[in-house]
Design an enzyme around this catalytic site. Structure first.
Site, mmCIF file in Angstrom:
data_model
loop_
_atom_site.group_PDB
_atom_site.id
_atom_site.type_symbol
_atom_site.label_atom_id
_atom_site.label_comp_id
_atom_site.label_asym_id
_atom_site.label_seq_id
_atom_site.Cartn_x
_atom_site.Cartn_y
_atom_site.Cartn_z
ATOM 1 N N GLU A 442 -8.157 3.529 -2.483
ATOM 2 C CA GLU A 442 -9.217 3.166 -1.528
ATOM 3 C C GLU A 442 -9.294 4.097 -0.320
ATOM 4 O O GLU A 442 -9.438 3.664 0.815
ATOM 5 C CB GLU A 442 -9.035 1.712 -1.061
ATOM 6 C CG GLU A 442 -9.047 0.693 -2.167
ATOM 7 C CD GLU A 442 -10.281 0.803 -3.058
ATOM 8 O OE1 GLU A 442 -11.353 1.186 -2.548
ATOM 9 O OE2 GLU A 442 -10.170 0.518 -4.250
ATOM 10 N N GLY A 443 -9.206 5.379 -0.577
ATOM 11 C CA GLY A 443 -9.175 6.353 0.503
ATOM 12 C C GLY A 443 -7.741 6.596 0.910
ATOM 13 O O GLY A 443 -7.061 5.691 1.395
#
Length: 593
Positions: A442-443
């Protein structure tokens, strides 16, 4: 074997993160402490007695792709059926679609326990919950009526399809394409990789949320649209229709989370159906898909932070249990017969307390973030805006600090086990292997640092972060005013850490005002850790100050003091890296050529 720390989780929710006050003021409607306690207790039982016993077996067996179908580890399908029967999938979902509409704080607390039992298993339901929120906020009424009831119940599961072989963090270059059809649907063509739970045998339908680009879309992220692409199309009566043109091509062979199938998905190559192209339905507006997907991604970032907390808790429990049983040498002051348990050795005790402090601090940060999310939903107007900014500020810290802690704590757990920790049979190694993906999910944590410094610090021209730092300083003052002997030097150490945070924050804000972005970004990761450490110290102090009447206050004060006097000195060095590290970074970059 893992045992859910229900009492500690409840304490952190109520007395550190803010749930007690929210319940008292009616922010959560008619929800009361009795129901909160019952949900936490049953979630803990489910995690300890049903999920955790299958964690090691799931890791050993893994998921397999057999004749185009994914077979999950033995016992996992029945476990998922029990999950559905417990109603866990709909904790925070809207009541209109069968959900319970409970606070996000309860969701993340339960999520911690499930992930401690088996992160690989919990990943699937976690993604479904995120897909539910994205669809509920951005889908048409027809899409919501067709898909949400069965997704909320868990009868169908959801996924998130972003990454492509050439497009990881930079989604602006993705190539998956969408073509319009006269009936209002779209045909999707392309390949997605690293799709968690993209294919499995838990449910008879899987609802994929897919980012793709229309032929006339503008370049970059402004030209991305979001589509709902089901594995099986749904007929008008709600029954499953024909197979859609999407399938799992292969499974990744991963370092950890072996039970979780990570898939390469192929859309629209003609494997199923007559006309090529997977049939998709637009979610939100054309070319506005990334904004829609961020609804899912923002909550997913907090959910990934909870994975870090979960792994840290499980690894700490295992290490403490081993250290109490393993005997080796004679610790200073040991008066018993023979060798002493290694927990008596100062270095082992220091390691275990570091693990415990990082776990408790990460938990508090993540729960405080969830509290801000809940308060933003419960409030209106200016108050809601301030809480929304608070959740935005805390999200990258909760994601990054907790997942870094998960890796560090799991690694320390192996160290406590010594050579036995390097042997798979002890189970300590699985935690490190599983934890290592979370700082990437997620990043990456580096991207979280960029987000924190460039987008979150400037909120309300810096007023949000300055106000938050002022609140942290109040806690340090309260420790000093308590005159509780057990705190030792905690107040002074907290005040110094908050000062380091404040000075680093002002330096970064000044660099942003002056347009010196490279200088600000050079220290972004160090700043992110500085923020997390300062919050750890402050939140442990809040726990030590709380009069919960459970007989554990002295223990909490002792852990707070340990963290303050052993861990917080790092904030000064981190501030120095933020303020003074950019020039040396620029000077040394040429050696990477």
């Amino acid at each position: 074997m893992y045992k859910a720390p229900v009492e500690e989780i409840a304490f952190t929710l109520k007395h550190v993160a803010g749930m007690a006050e929210a319940l008292e003021t009616g922010a959560f409607g008619e929800l009361g402490e009795d129901l909160v306690g019952a949900i936490l207790a049953e979630s803990g039982r489910f995690a300890s007695e049903e999920v955790a016993p299958l964690g090691d077996a799931g890791d050993r067996q893994g998921s397999r792709l057999v004749d185009g179908a994914v077979e999950t580890p033995e016992g996992w399908r029945d476990l998922y059926r029990n999950w559905i029967a417990g109603g866990w999938n709909g904790l925070t979902a809207p009541e209109a679609f069968g959900g319970q509409n409970l606070p996000h704080m309860l969701h993340v607390a339960a999520m911690e326990m499930w992930n401690s039992g088996s992160m690989a298993f919990a990943l699937g339901p976690t993604l479904t919950m995120g897909a539910v929120e994205a669809l509920e906020k951005h889908g048409t009424d027809a899409l919501k009526a067709t898909f949400l009831p069965k997704m909320v119940s868990g009868e169908w599961m959801g996924t998130m399809n972003l990454t492509e072989p050439h497009a990881g963090s930079d989604l602006g270059v993705l190539k998956t394409r969408a073509e319009r059809r006269e009936d209002g649907t779209y045909r999707i063509f392309g390949q997605k990789i690293f799709i968690t739970w993209g294919e499995h045998d838990f449910t008879d339908n899987i609802v994929h949320l897919v980012l793709a680009r229309l032929p006339d879309a503008p370049p970059g992220t402004k030209g991305i649209s979001l589509f709902l692409v089901p594995k099986f199309l749904v007929d008008e009566d709600g029954s499953l229709g024909k197979r859609n043109d999407v399938f799992c091509h292969s499974l990744e062979h991963k370092l950890g989370i072996h039970g979780s199938p990570t898939c390469t998905m192929i859309y629209g190559d003609g494997k199923f159906g007559g006309e090529k192209g997977a049939i998709g339905y637009l979610v939100g507006e054309e070319n506005r898909g990334l904004a829609c997907m961020f609804t899912m991604m923002n909550n997913a970032r907090l959910a990934v932070g909870m994975q870090g907390v979960a792994i840290a808790e499980a690894a700490t429990q295992k290490a403490i249990a081993y250290a109490k049983e393993r005997t080796q040498g004679r610790a200073p002051g040991w008066s018993g017969e023979g060798m002493s348990p290694i927990i008596e050795h100062p270095d082992i005790a220091r390691t275990l307390l570091t693990m415990k402090a990082l776990t408790q601090g990460s938990r508090a940060i993540a729960y405080a973030c969830a509290h801000a999310v809940d308060m933003a939903h419960a409030a209106q107007g200016e108050v809601a805006r301030r809480w929304q900014e608070r959740s935005s500020l805390l999200t990258p810290i909760a994601k990054s600090f907790a997942t870094d802690a998960g890796v560090d704590v799991a690694s320390m757990g192996i160290q406590v086990h010594g050579g036995m920790g390097f042997i798979e049979e002890t189970g300590a190694a699985r935690y490190l292997r599983d934890a290592r993906i979370a700082p990437i999910y997620e990043g990456t944590n580096g991207i979280q640092a960029i987000d924190l410094v460039t987008r979150k610090l400037p909120l309300s021209d810096g007023a949000q972060v300055r106000g938050f730092i002022a609140e942290l300083r109040e806690v340090a003052a309260a420790v000093a005013a308590s005159n509780r002997e057990g705190f030792g030097e905690t107040a002074a150490r907290l005040d110094a850490a908050v000062t380091d945070l404040e000075e680093a924050t002002e330096w970064l804000l000044s660099r942003l005002r002056e347009g010196k972005l490279a200088e600000a970004l050079a220290g972004a990761t160090a700043y992110q850790r500085l923020f997390g450490l300062a919050l750890t110290g402050v939140y442990l102090a809040k726990g030590g100050l709380a009069e919960a009447g459970d007989g554990r206050q002295d223990r909490r004060v002792a852990l707070c003091r340990f963290a303050a006097e052993n861990l917080l000195s790092e904030t000064g060095a981190l501030k120095d890296r933020v303020v003074n590290g950019a020039e040396s970074l620029a000077a040394a970059r040429s050696i990477l050529d």
